[in-house]
Design a protein around this motif. Structure first.
Motif, PDB file in Angstrom:
ATOM      1  N   HIS A 143      53.402  68.986  -3.841  1.00 15.94           N
ATOM      2  CA  HIS A 143      52.133  68.832  -4.566  1.00 15.94           C
ATOM      3  C   HIS A 143      51.906  67.365  -4.932  1.00 15.94           C
ATOM      4  N   GLN A 144      52.928  66.738  -5.434  1.00 17.02           N
ATOM      5  CA  GLN A 144      52.833  65.323  -5.799  1.00 17.02           C
ATOM      6  C   GLN A 144      52.572  64.458  -4.570  1.00 17.02           C
ATOM      7  N   ALA A 145      53.199  64.811  -3.456  1.00 16.90           N
ATOM      8  CA  ALA A 145      53.009  64.059  -2.215  1.00 16.90           C
ATOM      9  C   ALA A 145      51.553  64.124  -1.764  1.00 16.90           C
ATOM     10  N   VAL A 146      50.939  65.280  -1.889  1.00 15.07           N
ATOM     11  CA  VAL A 146      49.531  65.432  -1.529  1.00 15.07           C
ATOM     12  C   VAL A 146      48.666  64.551  -2.430  1.00 15.07           C
ATOM     13  N   ASN A 147      48.954  64.568  -3.729  1.00 13.96           N
ATOM     14  CA  ASN A 147      48.185  63.748  -4.673  1.00 13.96           C
ATOM     15  C   ASN A 147      48.324  62.254  -4.396  1.00 13.96           C
ATOM     16  N   HIS A 148      49.463  61.871  -3.820  1.00 16.93           N
ATOM     17  CA  HIS A 148      49.714  60.455  -3.521  1.00 16.93           C
ATOM     18  C   HIS A 148      49.383  60.102  -2.075  1.00 16.93           C
ATOM     19  N   ASN A 149      48.698  61.006  -1.371  1.00 18.05           N
ATOM     20  CA  ASN A 149      48.268  60.771   0.006  1.00 18.05           C
ATOM     21  C   ASN A 149      49.428  60.577   0.976  1.00 18.05           C
ATOM     22  N   GLU A 150      50.545  61.216   0.674  1.00 21.95           N
ATOM     23  CA  GLU A 150      51.700  61.183   1.567  1.00 21.95           C
ATOM     24  C   GLU A 150      51.668  62.346   2.555  1.00 21.95           C
ATOM     25  N   LYS A 166      46.421  68.191   2.537  1.00 19.58           N
ATOM     26  CA  LYS A 166      46.352  69.371   1.658  1.00 19.58           C
ATOM     27  C   LYS A 166      46.755  70.669   2.350  1.00 19.58           C
ATOM     28  N   THR A 167      46.418  70.797   3.622  1.00 20.37           N
ATOM     29  CA  THR A 167      46.628  72.076   4.311  1.00 20.37           C
ATOM     30  C   THR A 167      48.087  72.529   4.305  1.00 20.37           C
ATOM     31  N   PRO A 168      49.061  71.667   4.591  1.00 17.24           N
ATOM     32  CA  PRO A 168      50.459  72.114   4.497  1.00 17.24           C
ATOM     33  C   PRO A 168      50.829  72.638   3.106  1.00 17.24           C
ATOM     34  N   LEU A 169      50.293  72.025   2.059  1.00 11.41           N
ATOM     35  CA  LEU A 169      50.559  72.511   0.701  1.00 11.41           C
ATOM     36  C   LEU A 169      50.028  73.929   0.535  1.00 11.41           C
ATOM     37  N   LYS A 170      48.839  74.184   1.034  1.00  2.11           N
ATOM     38  CA  LYS A 170      48.262  75.527   0.934  1.00  2.11           C
ATOM     39  C   LYS A 170      49.122  76.545   1.687  1.00  2.11           C
ATOM     40  N   MET A 171      49.613  76.151   2.840  1.00  2.93           N
ATOM     41  CA  MET A 171      50.463  77.048   3.626  1.00  2.93           C
ATOM     42  C   MET A 171      51.777  77.332   2.912  1.00  2.93           C
ATOM     43  N   VAL A 201      58.169  57.383   6.548  1.00  2.00           N
ATOM     44  CA  VAL A 201      58.376  57.689   7.970  1.00  2.00           C
ATOM     45  C   VAL A 201      57.089  57.622   8.801  1.00  2.00           C
ATOM     46  N   GLY A 202      55.983  57.260   8.187  1.00  5.48           N
ATOM     47  CA  GLY A 202      54.739  57.095   8.931  1.00  5.48           C
ATOM     48  C   GLY A 202      54.002  58.394   9.211  1.00  5.48           C
ATOM     49  N   LYS A 203      52.818  58.242   9.772  1.00  2.51           N
ATOM     50  CA  LYS A 203      51.919  59.372  10.023  1.00  2.51           C
ATOM     51  C   LYS A 203      52.512  60.388  10.991  1.00  2.51           C
ATOM     52  N   GLU A 204      53.267  59.930  11.987  1.00  2.00           N
ATOM     53  CA  GLU A 204      53.808  60.830  13.002  1.00  2.00           C
ATOM     54  C   GLU A 204      54.794  61.852  12.438  1.00  2.00           C
ATOM     55  N   PHE A 205      55.472  61.505  11.340  1.00  2.00           N
ATOM     56  CA  PHE A 205      56.534  62.378  10.828  1.00  2.00           C
ATOM     57  C   PHE A 205      56.342  62.792   9.367  1.00  2.00           C
ATOM     58  N   GLU A 206      55.158  62.569   8.828  1.00  2.00           N
ATOM     59  CA  GLU A 206      54.922  62.880   7.419  1.00  2.00           C
ATOM     60  C   GLU A 206      55.068  64.367   7.103  1.00  2.00           C
ATOM     61  N   PHE A 207      54.939  65.224   8.098  1.00  2.00           N
ATOM     62  CA  PHE A 207      54.952  66.676   7.898  1.00  2.00           C
ATOM     63  C   PHE A 207      56.349  67.281   7.990  1.00  2.00           C
ATOM     64  N   TRP A 219      43.865  84.396  10.619  1.00  2.00           N
ATOM     65  CA  TRP A 219      44.380  83.051  10.896  1.00  2.00           C
ATOM     66  C   TRP A 219      43.240  82.117  11.265  1.00  2.00           C
ATOM     67  N   ALA A 220      42.344  82.580  12.128  1.00  2.00           N
ATOM     68  CA  ALA A 220      41.222  81.747  12.569  1.00  2.00           C
ATOM     69  C   ALA A 220      40.293  81.428  11.409  1.00  2.00           C
ATOM     70  N   GLN A 221      40.056  82.395  10.530  1.00  2.00           N
ATOM     71  CA  GLN A 221      39.226  82.148   9.347  1.00  2.00           C
ATOM     72  C   GLN A 221      39.804  81.018   8.509  1.00  2.00           C
ATOM     73  N   PHE A 222      41.108  81.061   8.307  1.00  2.00           N
ATOM     74  CA  PHE A 222      41.776  80.020   7.517  1.00  2.00           C
ATOM     75  C   PHE A 222      41.602  78.657   8.188  1.00  2.00           C
ATOM     76  N   VAL A 223      41.826  78.590   9.489  1.00  2.00           N
ATOM     77  CA  VAL A 223      41.715  77.324  10.218  1.00  2.00           C
ATOM     78  C   VAL A 223      40.293  76.782  10.152  1.00  2.00           C
ATOM     79  N   ILE A 224      39.313  77.650  10.354  1.00  2.00           N
ATOM     80  CA  ILE A 224      37.909  77.223  10.293  1.00  2.00           C
ATOM     81  C   ILE A 224      37.572  76.689   8.909  1.00  2.00           C
ATOM     82  N   SER A 225      37.994  77.414   7.879  1.00  2.00           N
ATOM     83  CA  SER A 225      37.713  77.013   6.500  1.00  2.00           C
ATOM     84  C   SER A 225      38.342  75.662   6.179  1.00  2.00           C
ATOM     85  N   GLU A 226      39.614  75.490   6.544  1.00  2.00           N
ATOM     86  CA  GLU A 226      40.313  74.242   6.262  1.00  2.00           C
ATOM     87  C   GLU A 226      39.713  73.069   7.045  1.00  2.00           C
ATOM     88  N   THR A 227      39.282  73.330   8.263  1.00  2.00           N
ATOM     89  CA  THR A 227      38.688  72.270   9.069  1.00  2.00           C
ATOM     90  C   THR A 227      37.372  71.812   8.465  1.00  2.00           C
TER      91      THR A 227
END
Length: 296
Positions: A240-247, A250-255, A212-218, A53-61
């Motif tokens: 995937h489309q949401a990530v491409n449109h900056n909505e 990327k990390t949630p898509l990978k998860m 819904v803004g930055k606070e609730f985009e996830f 888990w930590a490896q993934f977090v470090i890599s994504e960060t």
């Protein structure tokens, strides 16, 4: 008869010393540059689950920092702090990055909001409590004023309040004891899934930053992440489309990719779903999936 054991002990000691000698010495001034060279070391008391888990977090960060041209924000420092905790990094390193996080814009919100959900405050109790008390009296630490948030971001009141409720229900029993979680959370998840389906049918797009803004985009992603392979498969192209449109980041898509492919095929691609028993995909499969979703 004891000689071979003595030799093995020498080799083991040498190996440990060699590994420790490659650890980076962080300072306040060099942390940001040295972190990009940092490679986690698996210590004997760190479980495979925590290390993966930590490896993934470090890599994504690291990738996120690079995407932002080397600029760190509070979320980066928070992620590093939680990863350092799982990796059993030194108390000095934990303190260093925690202070950077706490002093960043928005740091107080993290310090006060997540105290009950983390464990590293026990490792640095005096430091954490000092910031907790200080931050508790600052405006940024207060609960989100939903009316101001809606007005300031020119958002739809009904939609934002509904997505906030969905978010609260998504996490309501998720951190409870096993019995409470299994008896109460699934029903809330099913209600949330129906609501997300309804919202998508109405808006015909991912309910992300624009709506819904930055606070609730996830939130829509979180409901999908906690659903089932059928719902994940349906919404993977939408996320995937949401990530491409900056909505959405990327990390949630990978998860989501890891959870979906893990549940359906038994393997994951990025290593974000430790503890589920999913194997890592072979290189050919991994490369195909990464290319399919335009990820790195």
């Amino acid at each position: 008869m004891k000689k071979p054991h003595f030799i093995i002990l020498i080799l083991l000691t040498f190996s440990i010393s060699k590994a420790q000698s490659h650890e980076i010495v962080f300072t306040v001034k060099n942390f940001e540059s040295e972190f990009l060279r940092y490679e986690p070391i698996k210590r004997y008391n760190v479980s495979d689950k925590d290390f993966e888990w930590a490896q993934f977090v470090i890599s994504e960060t690291k990738k996120s920092v690079n995407d932002k041209e080397g600029h760190y924000n509070v979320a980066h420092y928070w992620n590093i702090t939680t990863a350092f905790d799982k990796l059993d990094e030194t108390k000095e390193n934990l303190k260093l990055v925690f202070i950077k996080m706490a002093n960043s814009e928005g740091g107080c919100k993290y310090v006060t909001s997540f105290k009950d959900k983390i464990k590293f405050d026990d490792k640095i109790p005096e430091l954490y409590n000092e910031y907790y008390v200080s931050c508790s009296n600052k405006p940024e630490a207060k609960e989100l004023d939903i009316e101001h948030y809606i007005r300031d971001n020119k958002l739809n009141t009904s939609l934002v309040k509904l997505i906030k409720t969905i978010n609260l229900n998504d996490v309501k029993y998720r951190d409870s004891d096993e019995q409470t979680y299994r008896t109460k959370q699934p029903n809330l998840d099913k209600v949330n899934q129906k609501l997300i389906d309804s919202l998508y049918n109405v808006h015909e797009q991912y309910i992300g930053k624009t709506l819904v803004g930055k606070e609730f985009e996830f939130v829509m992603w979180a409901v999908i992440q906690h659903s089932n392979p059928e719902m994940m498969e349906k919404y993977l192209p939408i996320v995937h489309q949401a990530v491409n449109h900056n909505e959405l980041d990327k990390t949630p898509l990978k998860m989501l990719i890891d959870r979906y492919y893990g549940l359906k095929y038994g393997y994951q691609v990025f290593g974000s779903q430790s503890g589920f028993g999913f194997e890592m995909a072979d290189d050919e499969t991994r490369n195909k999936i990464i290319a399919k979703y335009d990820l790195d």
